[in-house]
Design an enzyme around this catalytic site. Sequence first.
Site, PDB file in Angstrom:
ATOM      1  CD  GLN A 133      -1.818   4.344  10.765  1.00 43.01           C
ATOM      2  OE1 GLN A 133      -3.044   4.357  10.684  1.00 43.01           O
ATOM      3  NE2 GLN A 133      -1.045   4.874   9.825  1.00 43.01           N
ATOM      4  CG  ASP A 190      -5.240   0.256   4.014  1.00 44.01           C
ATOM      5  OD1 ASP A 190      -5.246  -0.914   4.406  1.00 44.01           O
ATOM      6  OD2 ASP A 190      -4.326   1.063   4.281  1.00 44.01           O
ATOM      7  CD  GLU A 228      -5.472   2.963   0.163  1.00 40.99           C
ATOM      8  OE1 GLU A 228      -4.754   2.224  -0.556  1.00 40.99           O
ATOM      9  OE2 GLU A 228      -5.274   3.118   1.385  1.00 40.99           O
ATOM     10  CB  THR A 247      -7.053  -4.567   2.731  1.00 37.66           C
ATOM     11  OG1 THR A 247      -6.052  -4.157   3.668  1.00 37.66           O
ATOM     12  CG2 THR A 247      -7.087  -3.598   1.564  1.00 37.66           C
ATOM     13  NE  ARG A 288      -6.615   6.703   9.964  1.00 39.35           N
ATOM     14  CZ  ARG A 288      -5.961   6.609   8.823  1.00 39.35           C
ATOM     15  NH1 ARG A 288      -4.700   6.200   8.821  1.00 39.35           N
ATOM     16  NH2 ARG A 288      -6.541   6.899   7.682  1.00 39.35           N
ATOM     17  CE  LYS A 333      -2.780   2.243   7.389  1.00 41.19           C
ATOM     18  NZ  LYS A 333      -3.699   3.056   6.581  1.00 41.19           N
ATOM     19  CG  ASP A 370      -2.037   1.026   1.096  1.00 44.93           C
ATOM     20  OD1 ASP A 370      -2.442   1.311  -0.044  1.00 44.93           O
ATOM     21  OD2 ASP A 370      -2.509   1.532   2.123  1.00 44.93           O
ATOM     22  CD  GLU A 385      -6.775  13.261   4.384  1.00 45.00           C
ATOM     23  OE1 GLU A 385      -6.410  14.258   3.741  1.00 45.00           O
ATOM     24  OE2 GLU A 385      -6.959  12.136   3.865  1.00 45.00           O
ATOM     25  CG  HIS A 406      -3.772  10.901   2.876  1.00 44.10           C
ATOM     26  ND1 HIS A 406      -4.780  10.909   3.815  1.00 44.10           N
ATOM     27  CD2 HIS A 406      -2.962   9.855   3.207  1.00 44.10           C
ATOM     28  CE1 HIS A 406      -4.596   9.928   4.675  1.00 44.10           C
ATOM     29  NE2 HIS A 406      -3.495   9.265   4.338  1.00 44.10           N
ATOM     30  CD  GLU A 428      -5.427   4.988   4.898  1.00 43.49           C
ATOM     31  OE1 GLU A 428      -4.837   5.669   5.759  1.00 43.49           O
ATOM     32  OE2 GLU A 428      -4.841   4.212   4.113  1.00 43.49           O
TER      33      GLU A 428
END
Length: 388
Positions: free
Chosen positions: A218, A211, A179, A235, A215, A231, A104, A336, A111, A177
């Site tokens: 992480q 994904d 993607e 996925t 948080r 992560k 990834d 975000e 971002h 996420e």
Amino acid sequence: MIDIPDGSLFGLTNLPYGVFSTPGTEPRVGVRVGDSVVDLAAALGDEVFAQPALNAFMAQGHDRWVQVRQQITELVSGEVPDEVVHPVAEVRMHLPIEVADYVDFYASEHHASNLGRLFRPDSEPLMPNWKHLPVAYHGRGGTVVVSGTDIVRPSGQRKAPSEDTPTFGPCRRLDIEAELGFIVGTGSDLGTSVPVDEFGTRVFGAVLVNDWSARDIQAWEYVPLGPFLGKSFATSISPWVVPLLALEEARVEIPPQSPEPLQYLKESEPWGLDVELAVSWNGHEVSRPPYREMYWSPAQMLAHMTVNGATSRTGDLYASGTISGPEKDQRGAFIELTWGGKEPLSIGGEERTFLEDGDEVAITATAPGAGGTRIGFGEVTGRILPAT
């Protein structure tokens, strides 16, 4: 002739591949045409499509992909036997590929800059290497799942800034996420690399990717070696693989790159893609991330991934990283969109920051197709289940 509704995102300019089954039958390869799925093993009489994954077909190479696409176009433009055609609503979709490896990337400047401002407010948003190479982490291929698979909330160590020591428990800041993922059709040997201009013949197609990201887990684990348990739990990818051959009209220039990339990352022809995504949270659209804003192209990602001599294999999946644009409503992750949880979104009359149990996220996308059409990627969905 198969009926294709006016304005369908799955017309003859798309023809995405997937793996499907009907009640009492084994998974096999099909192609979507309008609101129907054509059984390719039965329609073309080729056992390569009787497999439960696209890998055997992808391994046959670019010339074969071109030939089969032409065969399918001719087939579905004429009379197709009823017994090889199935309504989309009546089939079950499966993971379209046997995932060989999963990488990834982190290719959106918007971002990466936003997260830099959130995590390092007193420093430069981008790390010193970011504009010199496509940054990535190596993920876990065994936890790539097909759209519609429920996602169990992960547990792990987490430590909030206000806490003195870490604790163990369910993720408290579960995120998404949005993607775009790319699937390698023909790989490369150990000790060799894939030149940037071979992307168009090496990569078979593209899928949507979510994904999922824990948080808080992480944030505690990622220094110094990067994402791991935050992560690796899941996925999700869309079931339909849009062939790269269908995306020629979507090609655009990538944003200006400064400083100039090193030679192995220089493209003679651009592989930016004008793909427009949409993210919905419990049925409410919250973002429209534009893939055309991505700083690094998928061709550059593949070249960098193999430049050290690492192998690439049929079925390798590599994803773009979160797709975000310059505007707030173009951000492809909730961290975000809510600015780290400080600016909640209104979802169905409730103020929300991160995912709660029972929440469902859907990501869709479209792109320009040949002849002024638009083509679709389907969707990738997932619903959050409580931690076990």
